[in-house]
Design an enzyme around this catalytic site. Structure first.
Site, PDB file in Angstrom:
ATOM      1  N   ILE A   1      74.775  37.229 -18.460  1.00  0.00           N
ATOM      2  CA  ILE A   1      74.119  36.131 -17.755  1.00  0.00           C
ATOM      3  C   ILE A   1      73.457  35.161 -18.746  1.00  0.00           C
ATOM      4  CG2 ILE A   1      72.277  35.554 -16.088  1.00  0.00           C
ATOM      5  CD1 ILE A   1      74.782  36.861 -14.814  1.00  0.00           C
TER       6      ILE A   1
ATOM      7  N   GLY B   1      68.119  41.766 -11.271  1.00  0.00           N
ATOM      8  CA  GLY B   1      67.898  43.183 -11.546  1.00  0.00           C
ATOM      9  C   GLY B   1      66.424  43.572 -11.596  1.00  0.00           C
TER      10      GLY B   1
ATOM     11  N   SER C   1      70.363  38.392  -6.513  1.00  0.00           N
ATOM     12  CA  SER C   1      71.502  38.925  -7.269  1.00  0.00           C
ATOM     13  C   SER C   1      72.721  38.039  -7.033  1.00  0.00           C
ATOM     14  CB  SER C   1      71.810  40.353  -6.809  1.00  0.00           C
ATOM     15  OG  SER C   1      72.344  40.316  -5.502  1.00  0.00           O
ATOM     16  N   CYS C   2      73.797  38.314  -7.751  1.00  0.00           N
ATOM     17  CA  CYS C   2      74.993  37.467  -7.637  1.00  0.00           C
ATOM     18  C   CYS C   2      75.531  37.451  -6.212  1.00  0.00           C
ATOM     19  CB  CYS C   2      76.063  37.939  -8.613  1.00  0.00           C
ATOM     20  SG  CYS C   2      76.359  39.710  -8.573  1.00  0.00           S
ATOM     21  N   ASN C   3      75.695  38.633  -5.609  1.00  0.00           N
ATOM     22  CA  ASN C   3      76.215  38.691  -4.237  1.00  0.00           C
ATOM     23  C   ASN C   3      75.299  37.962  -3.274  1.00  0.00           C
ATOM     24  OD1 ASN C   3      78.713  40.156  -3.896  1.00  0.00           O
ATOM     25  ND2 ASN C   3      77.658  41.919  -4.772  1.00  0.00           N
TER      26      ASN C   3
ATOM     27  N   HIS D   1      86.685  41.557 -11.888  1.00  0.00           N
ATOM     28  CA  HIS D   1      86.665  40.109 -11.661  1.00  0.00           C
ATOM     29  C   HIS D   1      86.230  39.729 -10.253  1.00  0.00           C
ATOM     30  CE1 HIS D   1      88.058  39.342 -15.582  1.00  0.00           C
ATOM     31  NE2 HIS D   1      89.256  39.855 -15.395  1.00  0.00           N
TER      32      HIS D   1
ATOM     33  N   GLN E   1      80.706  37.129 -10.195  1.00  0.00           N
ATOM     34  CA  GLN E   1      79.366  37.663 -10.469  1.00  0.00           C
ATOM     35  C   GLN E   1      78.754  37.179 -11.774  1.00  0.00           C
ATOM     36  OE1 GLN E   1      82.107  39.566 -10.858  1.00  0.00           O
ATOM     37  NE2 GLN E   1      81.915  40.533 -12.868  1.00  0.00           N
TER      38      GLN E   1
END
Ligand SMILES: NC(=O)c1ccc[n+]([C@@H]2O[C@H](COP(=O)([O-])OP(=O)(O)OC[C@H]3O[C@@H](n4cnc5c(N)ncnc54)[C@H](OP(=O)(O)O)[C@@H]3O)[C@@H](O)[C@H]2O)c1
Length: 341
Positions: free
Chosen positions: A12, A113, A142-144, A219, A302
């Site tokens: 990141i 996180g 978070s990414c999701n 991915h 992500q």
């Protein structure tokens, strides 16, 4: 010019640095690694040191000297030179680093996180920009959750959302994560998934629940969403609002966008650095009605999806823009979002 430092130069952190550099109203003072010359740091050197490098610890200084990697100072030096820190260290380290940020009275943005308690506000650039304005410590979703909230917030603003149920098919590791093992199994987590719970923290008026399934791929995650809206809308109405959103890209399976790997390959074909994608993709042919509910599947890249909302967080914390729409538009412009629209 707002002076920004990136702490933690991993998956990141590298992408945050690349994103900050593109913002014409921000300056990247430097990036900070931990103690070792990781592959990301070796690549930085091989690229000609586009960013100044600081280190949390100098215990392995001789390794940097051997590799001729110049160090600009300590993590503490970097913090003192910045207005705001983007902390992208491994989960839990940010909470410790926070003491340093507090010592020098610096604002900081943490990644997903970290525990929610690390920050004054749990932040998403589109869904609750106002809550971040002027705050000292913000934590990104978070990414999701970031990608999911983009679509749910988009529908909420257009039609009102009452309830959603999601299934997350989660990539188990990032490319090159050998420490996660060589796996060939699916793993189911106890419900509700944290992403659904997190969405309710940011959008408390939406009832959300969901199930998460880990998959041995790297991915991108895919999330299926069943949404109960306040209006009974059809597929065309849904497409209209998604297509107008610069961080949501509608793609067609018929065109070859069959899943996560096709999107990753397309991003590489575009020449995006590392095959990065900032946008959440919605697969057109997955949009279906279930009674009055509407269902669709989205792709979450992500490694890069949280970068735009992280930049939004700088804008909010530093009050660079008080209006959320103005802020996200600037971030989008500088990152080149929505070029496909
Ligand atoms: N990867 C994803 O898909 C993703 C997506 C969205 C959000 N996030 C969140 O983003 C954060 C970072 O994740 P990541 O995947 O980027 O982790 P990562 O690739 O492991 O990178 C973390 C980096 O931080 C460095 N570091 C550790 N302690 C440090 C310190 N005290 N000072 C400076 N650097 C330090 C590590 O260096 P060493 O290895 O040398 O210790 C490592 O390079 C986490 O909160 C994660 O949950 C990750």
């Amino acid at each position: 010019m707002i002076k920004v430092g990136v702490v933690g130069y991993g998956v990141i952190g590298q992408r945050l640095a690349d994103g900050v550099i593109l913002q014409e109203d921000m300056e990247l003072v430097g990036v900070a690694g931990n103690s070792k010359p990781t592959l990301a740091i070796r690549a930085l050197k091989e690229k000609g040191m586009p960013y100044n490098l600081y280190m949390a610890s100098f215990e392995n200084k001789e390794l940097f000297d051997e590799l001729d990697i110049p160090l600009s100072g300590t993590l503490e030096d970097l913090v003192q030179k910045c207005d705001v820190i983007l902390d992208a260290t491994r989960a839990g380290v940010g909470a410790k680093n926070k003491e340093l940020y507090k010592k020098y009275n610096k604002k900081a943005i943490f990644q997903g996180g970290e525990k929610n308690e690390v920050a004054d506000v749990f932040f998403h650039g589109y869904a609750n920009y106002d809550k971040g304005v002027g705050k000292d410590f913000l934590k990104l979703t978070s990414c999701n959750t970031t990608g999911l909230i983009r679509t749910v917030d988009c529908l909420d603003k257009a039609f009102g959302v009452e309830k959603i149920a999601i299934t997350i098919i989660r990539r188990v590791a990032d490319p090159g994560d050998y420490h996660r093992g060589l796996t060939n199994a699916l793993k189911v987590d106890p419900a509700p998934s944290h992403q659904a719970v997190d969405l309710m923290t940011i959008m408390p008026h939406v009832q959300a629940t969901g199930i998460l399934v880990h998959t041995p791929v790297t991915h991108g995650h895919i999330i299926t969403v069943v949404a109960s809206l306040k209006e009974d809308i059809n597929k065309e109405q849904l497409l209209e609002v998604f297509k107008a959103h610069p961080r949501i890209r509608v793609v067609k399976i018929a065109d070859g966008f069959q899943g996560n790997a096709a999107l990753f390959r397309y991003a590489r074909d575009l020449g995006n650095p590392r095959g990065d994608m900032y946008e959440t993709a919605v697969f057109d042919e997955t949009i279906v009605k279930s009674g009055t509910d509407i269902m669709f599947a989205i792709n979450i890249p992500q490694e890069a999806v949280v970068i735009p909302e992280s930049i939004d967080a700088i804008r909010a914390a530093l009050k660079m823009q008080v209006d959320g729409n103005e802020a996200v538009s600037l971030t989008n412009k500088y990152l080149g979002m929505g070029k496909w629209m």
